[in-house]
Design a protein around this motif. Structure first.
Motif, PDB file in Angstrom:
ATOM      1  N   TYR A 299       0.837  -1.207   0.000  1.00  0.00           N
ATOM      2  CA  TYR A 299       0.000   0.000   0.000  1.00  0.00           C
ATOM      3  C   TYR A 299       0.870   1.255   0.000  1.00  0.00           C
ATOM      4  O   TYR A 299       0.620   2.209  -0.753  1.00  0.00           O
ATOM      5  N   ILE A 300       1.936   1.229   0.795  1.00  0.00           N
ATOM      6  CA  ILE A 300       2.855   2.376   0.856  1.00  0.00           C
ATOM      7  C   ILE A 300       3.479   2.606  -0.534  1.00  0.00           C
ATOM      8  O   ILE A 300       3.599   3.739  -1.004  1.00  0.00           O
ATOM      9  N   LYS A 301       3.825   1.526  -1.206  1.00  0.00           N
ATOM     10  CA  LYS A 301       4.409   1.617  -2.564  1.00  0.00           C
ATOM     11  C   LYS A 301       3.402   2.277  -3.514  1.00  0.00           C
ATOM     12  O   LYS A 301       3.751   3.134  -4.325  1.00  0.00           O
ATOM     13  N   ASN A 302       2.146   1.873  -3.381  1.00  0.00           N
ATOM     14  CA  ASN A 302       1.087   2.425  -4.235  1.00  0.00           C
ATOM     15  C   ASN A 302       0.922   3.932  -3.993  1.00  0.00           C
ATOM     16  O   ASN A 302       0.871   4.723  -4.939  1.00  0.00           O
ATOM     17  N   ILE A 303       0.892   4.323  -2.713  1.00  0.00           N
ATOM     18  CA  ILE A 303       0.754   5.759  -2.403  1.00  0.00           C
ATOM     19  C   ILE A 303       1.951   6.521  -2.980  1.00  0.00           C
ATOM     20  O   ILE A 303       1.802   7.565  -3.620  1.00  0.00           O
ATOM     21  N   SER A 304       3.140   5.969  -2.731  1.00  0.00           N
ATOM     22  CA  SER A 304       4.374   6.618  -3.159  1.00  0.00           C
ATOM     23  C   SER A 304       4.369   6.840  -4.675  1.00  0.00           C
ATOM     24  O   SER A 304       4.672   7.935  -5.161  1.00  0.00           O
ATOM     25  N   GLU A 305       3.992   5.806  -5.422  1.00  0.00           N
ATOM     26  CA  GLU A 305       3.993   5.915  -6.889  1.00  0.00           C
ATOM     27  C   GLU A 305       2.856   6.802  -7.382  1.00  0.00           C
ATOM     28  O   GLU A 305       3.027   7.610  -8.283  1.00  0.00           O
ATOM     29  N   THR A 306       1.674   6.632  -6.773  1.00  0.00           N
ATOM     30  CA  THR A 306       0.504   7.386  -7.239  1.00  0.00           C
ATOM     31  C   THR A 306       0.668   8.878  -6.980  1.00  0.00           C
ATOM     32  O   THR A 306       0.307   9.708  -7.814  1.00  0.00           O
ATOM     33  N   ARG A 307       1.222   9.211  -5.823  1.00  0.00           N
ATOM     34  CA  ARG A 307       1.306  10.628  -5.443  1.00  0.00           C
ATOM     35  C   ARG A 307       2.695  11.226  -5.621  1.00  0.00           C
ATOM     36  O   ARG A 307       2.902  12.400  -5.327  1.00  0.00           O
ATOM     37  N   GLY A 308       3.634  10.402  -6.077  1.00  0.00           N
ATOM     38  CA  GLY A 308       4.994  10.904  -6.290  1.00  0.00           C
ATOM     39  C   GLY A 308       5.671  11.325  -4.994  1.00  0.00           C
ATOM     40  O   GLY A 308       6.352  12.358  -4.948  1.00  0.00           O
ATOM     41  N   ILE A 309       5.438  10.560  -3.942  1.00  0.00           N
ATOM     42  CA  ILE A 309       6.053  10.857  -2.644  1.00  0.00           C
ATOM     43  C   ILE A 309       7.099   9.777  -2.359  1.00  0.00           C
ATOM     44  O   ILE A 309       6.817   8.591  -2.583  1.00  0.00           O
ATOM     45  N   PRO A 310       8.302  10.132  -1.863  1.00  0.00           N
ATOM     46  CA  PRO A 310       9.254   9.071  -1.517  1.00  0.00           C
ATOM     47  C   PRO A 310       8.684   8.176  -0.412  1.00  0.00           C
ATOM     48  O   PRO A 310       8.053   8.686   0.528  1.00  0.00           O
TER      49      PRO A 310
END
Ligand code: FMN
Length: 210
Positions: free
Chosen positions: A94-105
């Motif tokens: 889920y963290i990977k998804n947020i990171s990729e979707t929102r462009g956050i490290p």
């Protein structure tokens, strides 16, 4: 009256579907998108939704749903199945998804990640089962509402043997447990239930305003 409330009055737990009527692929996509957009605790979406269109599989499930013929007569059968192996892997993905979707490290999300891992670790197996099952009911609610918007009928159903469903569909092997199901299709003209007046608690009985 708002369209939303009109839909709520229109919909009912369908007892008899017209097996000759099928939900189109476009409408099915709309329903799936409504389910996909459902809110969930932390946003983790700890469940899968199995959509059955095969008449053969529906027939296999009939007796495990105590012979309720909505299973076989409806166009499609949605099965909400909670994940049974919830842990760090699910949080990480889920963290990977947020990171990729929102462009956050991903590192910027360490606090959120720790929060979720801590909450999950703090639950007993039983509490976790209840928690994940609850999320599927929110998705079920969205399905019912979205279907009503398209004048598609549904029946929310708990009247089935989850262990038998899990076995027939091989859900055990996927670490999934069927929690609630919903046949989706079109009401039969012979379903008298559609003419019944809705029975609900009064506002006075239901709400406590403080
Ligand atoms: C969680 C849940 C489980 C239900 N299980 C069944 C079921 O197994 N079979 C069925 O015919 N109806 C089932 N129902 C339908 C309810 O009986 C129905 O929603 C309720 O009587 C209110 O009527 P309405 O939905 O037609 O307005 C279920 C509803 C819910 C929300």
């Amino acid at each position: 009256m708002s369209k939303f409330l009109e839909n709520q009055n229109w919909r009912y737990a369908t007892k008899k579907f017209d097996s000759s009527k099928k939900v189109t692929a476009a409408d099915l996509d709309f329903l799936k998108e409504a389910v996909r957009l459902s809110a969930s605790s932390y946003g983790l979406q700890l469940y899968k939704v199995i959509v059955i269109e095969s008449d053969e599989i529906k027939a296999k499930l009939l007796s495990a749903a105590f012979g309720q013929t909505q299973i076989t007569d409806a166009s499609h059968l949605f099965i909400f199945a909670a994940q049974t192996n919830v842990g760090a892997t699910e949080v990480q993905s889920y963290i990977k998804n947020i990171s990729e979707t929102r462009g956050i490290p991903a590192e910027a999300l360490n606090g959120f990640s720790d929060l979720m891992n801590g909450a999950i670790k703090g639950m007993s197996d039983e509490a976790q089962t209840v928690w994940t099952a609850k999320q599927t009911y929110l998705a079920l609610g969205n399905l019912l509402n979205a279907a009503a918007e398209l004048n598609i009928d549904t029946t929310p159903m708990e009247g089935f043997n989850a262990a038998q469903f899990n076995e027939i569909l091989g859900l055990d092997k996927l670490n999934l447990n069927a929690t609630v199901i919903a046949p989706v299709g079109y009401r039969h003209t012979e379903d008298d239930t559609q003419h019944y007046t809705k029975v609900r608690k009064s506002h006075e009985d239901l709400f406590i305003t403080i």
